[in-house]
Design an enzyme around this catalytic site. Structure first.
Site, PDB file in Angstrom:
ATOM      1  CB  CYS A 221      37.043  35.902  44.634  1.00 24.45           C
ATOM      2  SG  CYS A 221      37.298  35.407  46.348  1.00 24.45           S
TER       3      CYS A 221
ATOM      4  CG  HIS B 260      38.652  40.446  45.454  1.00 29.36           C
ATOM      5  ND1 HIS B 260      37.348  40.271  45.053  1.00 29.36           N
ATOM      6  CD2 HIS B 260      38.864  39.546  46.436  1.00 29.36           C
ATOM      7  CE1 HIS B 260      36.793  39.310  45.773  1.00 29.36           C
ATOM      8  NE2 HIS B 260      37.691  38.849  46.618  1.00 29.36           N
TER       9      HIS B 260
ATOM     10  CD  GLU C 180      36.902  43.016  42.717  1.00 33.68           C
ATOM     11  OE1 GLU C 180      37.728  42.492  41.940  1.00 33.68           O
ATOM     12  OE2 GLU C 180      36.256  42.367  43.555  1.00 33.68           O
TER      13      GLU C 180
END
Lengths: 208, 256
Positions: free
Chosen positions: A82, A185, A187
């Site tokens: 990001c 993202h 994650e």
């Protein structure tokens, strides 16, 4: 991959816990790193980040991490997530500070060309033209989770990149000499995201 | 194009998942939040909202611990909120693993703190929750868990919050909450067209078609709570329904 250790660059740019949680779940050693002298100790680095471009650059500079990162450039794989991807570029319309400039690209504001295009670009969106090894075992056009108001645009024909659409086409991931950047993202992108992080860790492990 | 999102809202009081009906949270649902999140994410939910509705602020610490615990294995975005009355507490929810925070009362009572949170975290981290109810047929925004009217209509309030710089709006009509009649579509539609930021519809979903109606009214994301707790594969089935109705939504599948 037991002996591989990933450094998560800690420059007070939020959302770091999610990255730690994902790496813990994958089962790879990881530590936060904010002292530039310690960057050499890791097999790979992740630069996370949520927030504003200038704040990120000031914060990296204050901790001596701009010089620190430039010093280890080319010695190990780096993944920017990001805002962490954006700081790898030359500059951003969001601020006046220079980026690290490792990637020949600029960061532009997402254009809300019509009322259906909302900014921030928030939610799941397709990533097209994926590349290996980062996207190995992930189907092309898979969805990843995005949250951003600025996006990377590169004219560099040499740069290997994926694209996504929101308002216009932008670079959703790139790689150059083991410097990786992803606008989404991983994650927070469930199984595909965890696979992507695992692929990055494998690259780090392979370069040891 | 960014996809529409299906969001599961999980309402907790003193660490336990509860059912909500017009903001009365009586019915304890007999499993804990981690199991709810585990199931919903397996069933391809796009996002989670975790709300602390404890009766007083003493539940803050316990909620934070719950958040840390559940986010360790939650790999979709999660928004946490309820009782965010101090800057440090708001920031601590982010460092406990939440991706965004949900703010309601402080938007009105402590806009300075909200501004500081926006500066520290970025606007994309701040979800503005709007609760409103009909008083003499007029929609009026209420704060303090729906108890105190602020005398402003929800459309004007949404516009003000957009200008204030929040990242998203989470809209809930209290009269609809737990009433199984679907969203309050008129106000939802008006707000979606008025603001420049994403809008999440919440409150009143009992049939999958209610979710579809929310998206057709212009919502970027549709959320529900109670209904998802009582149906096996709930969020996957809901997404399947939306997908078949032509909604641009992430593929419903079983995710291990």
């Amino acid at each position: 991959m037991e002996n591989t250790c990933i450094g998560i660059v800690d420059y007070d740019a939020g959302n770091i816990q999610s990255v730690i949680n994902a790496l813990d779940h994958i089962g790879v050693n990881n530590r936060l790193v904010s002292n530039p002298e310690h960057l050499v100790e890791f097999d790979g680095l992740i630069i996370p980040g949520v927030g504003a471009f200038d704040d990120a650059m000031y914060s990296l500079a204050k901790k001596g991490l701009i010089d620190g990162l430039n010093a280890i450039k080319g010695t190990k794989p780096v993944l920017g997530i990001c805002l962490g991807m954006q700081v790898l570029c030359e500059s951003s319309d969001e601020g006046s500070q220079a980026g690290l400039g490792w990637i020949n690209a600029k960061v532009k504001k997402i254009e809300a060309s019509n009322s259906k295009i909302k900014v921030p670009h928030m939610g799941w969106n397709q990533v097209n033209n994926t590349f290996d090894p980062l996207f190995e075992d992930i189907p092309n056009h898979s969805d990843f989770y995005f949250v951003h108001s600025f996006c990377v645009v590169s004219e560099d024909k040499e740069l290997v990149q994926c694209s996504s659409e929101h308002g216009g086409t932008f670079t959703s991931a790139f790689v150059k000499d083991d410097v990786y950047g992803v606008q989404f993202h991983p994650e927070k992108s469930q199984d595909h995201g965890l696979t992507l992080l695992t692929n990055f860790i494998k690259v780090c492990h392979g370069k040891k | 194009m960014v996809k529409n999102r299906l969001i599961a809202s999980i309402i907790v009081r003193d660490g336990r998942v509860v059912q909500s009906e017009q903001f009365k949270h009586t019915n304890v649902i007999h499993y804990d939040a981690i199991h709810a999140i585990d199931n919903f994410t397996r069933w391809s939910v796009d996002e989670i909202v975790l709300i602390n509705v404890s009766r007083d602020s003493s539940g803050q610490q316990k909620f934070k611990e719950l958040l840390s615990y559940v986010t360790r294995k939650c790999f979709v975005p999660i928004t946490a909120g309820g009782w965010i009355n101090e800057l440090d507490y708001g920031l601590s929810l982010i460092s406990s693993g939440s991706d965004k925070i949900l703010i309601n009362t402080a938007l009105y009572e402590n806009p300075k703190m909200v501004q500081q949170l926006i500066e520290r975290l970025g606007k994309q981290c701040i979800v503005a929750s709007i609760d409103y109810r009909y008083i003499n047929d007029a929609p009026i925004v209420c704060i303090d868990r729906g108890e105190k009217s602020i005398g402003i209509d929800p459309v004007s309030w949404a516009n003000q919050l957009d200008s204030m710089g929040v990242g998203e709006i989470y809209l809930n009509c209290i009269d609809r909450d737990g009433k199984r009649k679907g969203y309050d579509l008129n106000i939802l539609g008006e707000i979606c067209h008025a603001v420049s930021i994403p809008v999440i519809a919440f409150g009143g979903v009992f049939r999958w078609k209610h979710l579809l109606e929310g998206i057709q009214a212009g919502a970027d994301a549709v959320a529900a709570a109670n209904i998802f707790h009582y149906t096996e594969h709930a969020t996957k089935k809901a997404k399947r329904f939306l997908k078949e109705a032509g909604v641009n939504i992430r593929e419903p599948r079983f995710i291990n």
